[in-house]
Scaffold this active site. Structure first.
Site, PDB file in Angstrom:
ATOM      1  N   LYS A   1       3.593   4.331   1.943  1.00  0.00           N
ATOM      2  CA  LYS A   1       4.553   4.118   3.035  1.00  0.00           C
ATOM      3  C   LYS A   1       5.790   5.002   2.896  1.00  0.00           C
ATOM      4  CE  LYS A   1       7.116   0.167   1.123  1.00  0.00           C
ATOM      5  NZ  LYS A   1       7.560  -1.223   1.355  1.00  0.00           N
ATOM      6  N   ASP A   2       6.030   5.578   1.702  1.00  0.00           N
ATOM      7  CA  ASP A   2       7.186   6.446   1.498  1.00  0.00           C
ATOM      8  C   ASP A   2       6.922   7.894   1.890  1.00  0.00           C
ATOM      9  OD1 ASP A   2       8.606   4.304   0.480  1.00  0.00           O
ATOM     10  OD2 ASP A   2       8.208   4.798  -1.616  1.00  0.00           O
TER      11      ASP A   2
ATOM     12  N   ARG B   1      13.119  -2.691   9.643  1.00  0.00           N
ATOM     13  CA  ARG B   1      11.947  -3.430  10.101  1.00  0.00           C
ATOM     14  C   ARG B   1      12.007  -4.884   9.645  1.00  0.00           C
ATOM     15  NH1 ARG B   1       8.243  -4.553   6.865  1.00  0.00           N
ATOM     16  NH2 ARG B   1       8.923  -2.914   5.461  1.00  0.00           N
ATOM     17  N   ARG B   2      12.413  -5.116   8.393  1.00  0.00           N
ATOM     18  CA  ARG B   2      12.530  -6.487   7.901  1.00  0.00           C
ATOM     19  C   ARG B   2      13.719  -7.195   8.540  1.00  0.00           C
ATOM     20  NH1 ARG B   2      11.459  -4.488   1.757  1.00  0.00           N
ATOM     21  NH2 ARG B   2       9.178  -4.703   1.745  1.00  0.00           N
TER      22      ARG B   2
ATOM     23  N   ARG C   1      19.190  -2.277  -2.730  1.00  0.00           N
ATOM     24  CA  ARG C   1      18.457  -1.173  -3.361  1.00  0.00           C
ATOM     25  C   ARG C   1      18.211  -1.553  -4.814  1.00  0.00           C
ATOM     26  NH1 ARG C   1      18.745   4.262  -2.402  1.00  0.00           N
ATOM     27  NH2 ARG C   1      17.303   4.342  -4.164  1.00  0.00           N
TER      28      ARG C   1
ATOM     29  N   ARG D   1      16.538  -6.295  -7.832  1.00  0.00           N
ATOM     30  CA  ARG D   1      16.610  -7.009  -6.548  1.00  0.00           C
ATOM     31  C   ARG D   1      16.469  -8.515  -6.739  1.00  0.00           C
ATOM     32  NH1 ARG D   1      13.852  -3.166  -1.945  1.00  0.00           N
ATOM     33  NH2 ARG D   1      14.378  -1.173  -2.894  1.00  0.00           N
TER      34      ARG D   1
ATOM     35  N   CYS E   1       9.863   6.146   7.821  1.00  0.00           N
ATOM     36  CA  CYS E   1       9.539   4.918   7.091  1.00  0.00           C
ATOM     37  C   CYS E   1      10.672   3.902   7.131  1.00  0.00           C
ATOM     38  CB  CYS E   1       9.174   5.249   5.644  1.00  0.00           C
ATOM     39  SG  CYS E   1      10.553   5.837   4.645  1.00  0.00           S
TER      40      CYS E   1
END
Length: 304
Positions: A80-81, A127-128, A145, A151, A238
């Site tokens: 996805k990156d 998106r989230r 980040r 996290r 992305c």
């Protein structure tokens, strides 16, 4: 009998990246290809600004540079990156995909519905953010980040009430049980190619091509082709509020995709099927993108 030299596998140095690359190494060794990890420091590892500010592909460009220069023979990326534009210098395969769903890690075992009013939830992905806001407009979304432990540590320290992470990453580092809720893909849709790895080698390296071809997972390859073709056709990176999830069964690829307003006030979702072959999967992604654009996706993505 000659002994094959070990393939150097380029990877970022984070726990997740080395774990992912370690699985690729182990699978290559099991298939008869000696391999070892080679750590490559990327710009994204030393710059802690939000990804949307430092750019799409920040974690992959340096790995590709190292691969192209011969510093390593194989590179492992979170698919996805990767930028959606193809790069003819490299040959790419998709090994077996991990669970693509999103996961909530919350204090006191809470789920999204039971978080208190105004709960502080960490995520930097538009998106989230957009999908969480659609479900819980009251949430206080904070930028996030760092690696997985950093996290989650913000929850355990009390700085945040919860964070949202890709469940695949948790599973790969053996911490899937930390998730207090795993979202169905219909409720919180994942990023295109989430949970999938991209394993690359130089296009002109016949030996490395043969090695990584042994890892390819046909159905997961088709699913990611469809998802990323949609992302490319929407001309969204992305970090855009675009989600997609494809499944392959009985010779059919079914792609569901969504585009969201960042404040959660609007969403466009569409689903379509196609025959399960690479060309049809790519065309499916483009067709579904065209449907979403016709419904107003460009406006939600910041276009005219």
């Amino acid at each position: 009998m000659s002994v094959k030299p070990a393939l150097k596998i380029g990877t970022r140095g984070s726990k997740l990246a080395t774990t992912q690359a370690g699985h690729v190494r182990d699978d290559l060794v099991a298939a008869g290809w000696p391999a070892q990890l080679h750590i490559v420091t990327t710009h994204g590892d030393v710059n802690m600004a939000p990804v949307e500010r430092i750019g799409v592909g920040v974690f992959t460009q340096r790995l590709r540079e190292a691969l192209h220069a011969g510093e390593c023979e194989v590179a492992v990326h979170s698919f996805k990156d990767l930028p959606t534009a193809p790069d003819d210098r490299f040959h790419l395969v998709v090994p077996r995909r991990e669970d693509p769903r999103e996961a909530l890690i919350a204090r006191d075992g809470l789920n999204l519905e039971s978080l208190p009013e105004g709960a502080r939830v960490g995520t930097g992905a538009p998106r989230r953010i957009s999908q969480l806001k659609a479900i819980r407009p009251d949430l206080d979304i904070r930028p996030l980040r760092g690696n997985i432990d950093t996290r989650m540590g913000k929850v355990f320290s009390g700085e945040l009430d919860a964070v949202v992470l890709a469940y695949a990453g948790l599973v790969r580092v053996g911490q899937g049980d930390r998730a207090t809720e795993i979202f169905d893909v219909e409720r919180v849709m994942p990023a295109p190619a989430q949970g999938a790895l991209a394993v690359e080698c130089r296009a002109d390296d016949a030996s490395a091509r043969a090695a990584i071809d042994s890892l390819a997972a046909p159905e997961d390859t088709l699913a990611t082709i469809a998802e990323r073709a949609l992302l490319a056709a929407l001309e969204a990176g992305c970090t855009a509020p675009v989600a997609a999830h494809a499944q392959v069964a009985d010779g059919v690829v079914r792609l569901t995709a969504g585009v969201f307003a960042l404040d959660g006030s609007q969403s466009l979702v569409a689903t379509q099927d196609a025959q399960a072959d690479p060309a049809q999967a790519a065309e499916l992604g483009r067709e579904l993108a065209a449907q979403l654009i016709e419904q107003g996706a460009a406006k939600l993505l910041g276009g005219s």
